[in-house]
Design an enzyme around this catalytic site. Structure first.
Site, mmCIF file in Angstrom:
data_model
loop_
_atom_site.group_PDB
_atom_site.id
_atom_site.type_symbol
_atom_site.label_atom_id
_atom_site.label_comp_id
_atom_site.label_asym_id
_atom_site.label_seq_id
_atom_site.Cartn_x
_atom_site.Cartn_y
_atom_site.Cartn_z
ATOM 1 N N LYS A 47 -9.042 -76.532 -50.663
ATOM 2 C CA LYS A 47 -9.933 -76.024 -49.745
ATOM 3 C C LYS A 47 -11.179 -74.718 -50.150
ATOM 4 O O LYS A 47 -12.126 -75.780 -50.371
ATOM 5 C CB LYS A 47 -10.228 -76.139 -48.592
ATOM 6 C CG LYS A 47 -10.858 -76.060 -47.721
ATOM 7 C CD LYS A 47 -10.882 -76.055 -46.344
ATOM 8 C CE LYS A 47 -12.153 -76.165 -45.084
ATOM 9 N NZ LYS A 47 -11.569 -76.304 -44.178
ATOM 10 N N LYS B 48 -6.907 -64.063 -56.234
ATOM 11 C CA LYS B 48 -7.119 -64.070 -55.812
ATOM 12 C C LYS B 48 -8.471 -62.407 -56.048
ATOM 13 O O LYS B 48 -9.597 -63.241 -55.311
ATOM 14 C CB LYS B 48 -6.894 -63.247 -54.947
ATOM 15 C CG LYS B 48 -6.017 -64.780 -53.632
ATOM 16 C CD LYS B 48 -6.656 -64.832 -52.867
ATOM 17 C CE LYS B 48 -6.598 -66.797 -52.336
ATOM 18 N NZ LYS B 48 -6.899 -67.725 -51.499
ATOM 19 N N LYS C 130 -5.170 -76.635 -59.090
ATOM 20 C CA LYS C 130 -4.820 -77.352 -58.200
ATOM 21 C C LYS C 130 -5.881 -77.558 -56.837
ATOM 22 O O LYS C 130 -6.785 -76.744 -56.465
ATOM 23 C CB LYS C 130 -3.618 -75.958 -57.300
ATOM 24 C CG LYS C 130 -4.250 -74.694 -56.861
ATOM 25 C CD LYS C 130 -2.916 -74.403 -55.829
ATOM 26 C CE LYS C 130 -3.536 -73.505 -54.948
ATOM 27 N NZ LYS C 130 -2.972 -72.786 -54.450
HETATM 28 P P1 TYM Z 1 -1.345 -72.654 -48.754
HETATM 29 O O1 TYM Z 1 -2.174 -72.578 -47.011
HETATM 30 O O2 TYM Z 1 -1.883 -72.309 -49.546
HETATM 31 O O3 TYM Z 1 -0.568 -74.081 -48.581
HETATM 32 C C1 TYM Z 1 0.208 -74.643 -47.789
HETATM 33 C C2 TYM Z 1 1.511 -75.237 -48.534
HETATM 34 O O4 TYM Z 1 0.844 -75.874 -49.342
HETATM 35 C C3 TYM Z 1 1.016 -76.417 -50.106
HETATM 36 N N1 TYM Z 1 -0.023 -76.555 -51.428
HETATM 37 C C4 TYM Z 1 0.008 -77.063 -52.592
HETATM 38 N N2 TYM Z 1 0.831 -77.941 -52.707
HETATM 39 C C5 TYM Z 1 0.658 -79.195 -54.042
HETATM 40 N N3 TYM Z 1 -0.355 -78.880 -54.828
HETATM 41 C C6 TYM Z 1 -1.166 -78.133 -54.252
HETATM 42 N N4 TYM Z 1 -2.405 -78.520 -54.658
HETATM 43 C C7 TYM Z 1 -1.016 -77.325 -53.123
HETATM 44 N N5 TYM Z 1 -2.286 -76.440 -52.695
HETATM 45 C C8 TYM Z 1 -1.121 -75.898 -51.261
HETATM 46 C C9 TYM Z 1 1.561 -74.269 -50.630
HETATM 47 O O5 TYM Z 1 2.319 -74.755 -51.741
HETATM 48 C C10 TYM Z 1 1.380 -74.268 -49.686
HETATM 49 O O6 TYM Z 1 3.543 -74.767 -49.304
HETATM 50 N N6 TYM Z 1 1.683 -67.935 -48.838
HETATM 51 C C11 TYM Z 1 1.055 -69.907 -48.075
HETATM 52 C C12 TYM Z 1 1.198 -69.282 -46.748
HETATM 53 C C13 TYM Z 1 2.282 -68.474 -46.587
HETATM 54 C C14 TYM Z 1 4.081 -68.555 -46.434
HETATM 55 C C15 TYM Z 1 5.112 -68.534 -45.964
HETATM 56 C C16 TYM Z 1 5.023 -70.374 -47.327
HETATM 57 C C17 TYM Z 1 2.558 -67.371 -45.392
HETATM 58 N N7 TYM Z 1 4.003 -67.141 -45.305
HETATM 59 C C18 TYM Z 1 6.503 -67.980 -45.813
HETATM 60 C C19 TYM Z 1 6.111 -69.781 -47.576
HETATM 61 C C20 TYM Z 1 7.054 -69.124 -46.682
HETATM 62 C C21 TYM Z 1 0.020 -70.206 -48.269
HETATM 63 O O7 TYM Z 1 -1.402 -69.645 -48.693
HETATM 64 O O8 TYM Z 1 -0.029 -71.734 -48.458
#
Ligand code: TYM
Length: 324
Positions: free
Chosen positions: A195, A112, A192
């Site tokens: 967005k 990041k 990966k």
């Molecule tokens: P975020 O918003 O980036 O993504 C949401 C969920 O989608 C999954 N994901 C993917 N899985 C496979 N391939 C991809 N290209 C891909 N892009 C996104 C992410 O792994 C995620 O499960 N930090 C987290 C949000 C969060 C969270 C939490 C998750 C905050 N608190 C507590 C679990 C438990 C995030 O930014 O996800």
């Protein structure tokens, strides 16, 4: 008692195929067997969003996706992170037991910092602590996420162990639950799907827009002309075919290896299959979009239910830490 599941996603707007295959499909499957809580983590989103004007519409768009994908507020709790402010108090308290060195070595922090060098804020370093607070506030044990979140979960487990050692057994150690597609690669064929990188396909696109997006996908680089035999095992379009198309009957891999189909044909087959899979989702989403007050009600109800659990945990944590 049913095991508790928690997960969250940042309100970056409409969800894409990575979110869907890596996480949302699991959220939906788990709600029938577990006590599930899913959160739109708006505070986390602030670590990257400089312009917050879109935040409320992003939350709304994401909820439409979640509900249309099959999340049922009668079976699970759906809420917005900041509507249960106890998480921020717990975040501060957990910050006191988390060594800074643990946070600085997290690979996602380094990534990041490279992606937004002009905005390496304090919240970004504490990101996994806030994520741990999300999880342990609800004493969740199983966390459906994509592979990219594994370093965060590992850290959450370390923080939990440290807290439990210092103050007595309070939280279970959370474990990740991955889908069969834990890492969906973007249309560029290397990173990966995300967005922020612009290499994604949103679930809510029209069939025509989906085809346009799929057409931009990078395929097997060794296949320059249609007559060249392809290597499906290195092709990202093929990887998506593995999910969306009936490979046994369509024989896409074989036809690609023999150069019987070209990449354009293959992309058309993929877009068609994605559109077929998502047709019921898109129909439900359209119906939900006509009743915005329903989404507001679901979130208000979810925050009320989550708040009851959160307040109980926080009282216990403060007592253990000698604050009360
Ligand atoms: P975020 O918003 O980036 O993504 C949401 C969920 O989608 C999954 N994901 C993917 N899985 C496979 N391939 C991809 N290209 C891909 N892009 C996104 C992410 O792994 C995620 O499960 N930090 C987290 C949000 C969060 C969270 C939490 C998750 C905050 N608190 C507590 C679990 C438990 C995030 O930014 O996800």
């Amino acid at each position: 008692m049913k095991q508790r599941v928690f997960s969250g996603a940042r309100p970056t707007g409409r969800q894409h195929l990575g979110n869907y295959l890596g996480a949302i499909r699991n959220y939906v499957a788990l709600q029938n067997e577990y006590d599930c809580i899913y959160s739109v983590v708006d505070i986390h989103a602030l670590t990257s969003l400089e312009d917050t004007k879109q935040l409320q519409s992003n939350i709304y768009e994401m909820m439409l996706d979640w509900l249309a994908a099959g999340l049922d507020p009668k079976k699970c709790i759906l809420f917005v992170q900041s509507h249960v402010p106890e998480v921020m108090e717990l975040f501060t308290l957990l910050g006191m037991v988390t060594p800074l060195s643990w946070l600085l070595r997290v690979p996602t922090f380094k990534d990041k910092a490279k992606l937004q060098p002009h905005n390496v804020n304090y919240g970004l370093v504490g990101y996994p602590v806030l994520m741990t607070a999300d999880i342990v506030l609800y004493k969740a044990e199983a966390i459906p996420v994509g592979e990219d979140q594994l370093p965060h979960l590992e850290l959450a487990r370390e923080i939990v162990r440290r807290f439990n050692n210092m103050f007595g057994d309070t939280f279970p150690e959370p474990l990740a639950k991955l889908t069969a597609f834990p890492m969906v690669v973007g249309l560029d064929g290397k990173d990966k799907m995300s967005k922020q990188l612009g290499n994604h396909i949103e679930l809510a696109l029209t069939p025509e827009e989906t085809l346009e997006r799929v057409k931009t996908a990078v395929t097997d680089p060794a296949r320059r002309y249609r007559r060249d035999p392809g290597h499906p095992e290195v092709c990202n379009v093929y990887r998506l075919q593995q999910y969306f198309n009936e490979l046994k009957t369509s024989g896409i891999a074989e036809k690609c290896r023999q150069a019987e189909i070209g990449c354009v044909d293959c992309k058309e087959l993929l877009a068609e299959a994605i559109n077929k899979d998502l047709a019921p989702f898109r129909e439900r989403r359209q119906a939900l979009a006509a009743m915005p007050e329903y989404v507001t009600k679901v979130l208000a109800d979810g925050a009320a239910r989550a708040g009851v659990i959160a307040r109980k945990t926080l009282v216990e944590v403060k007592e253990r830490m000698g604050l009360d």
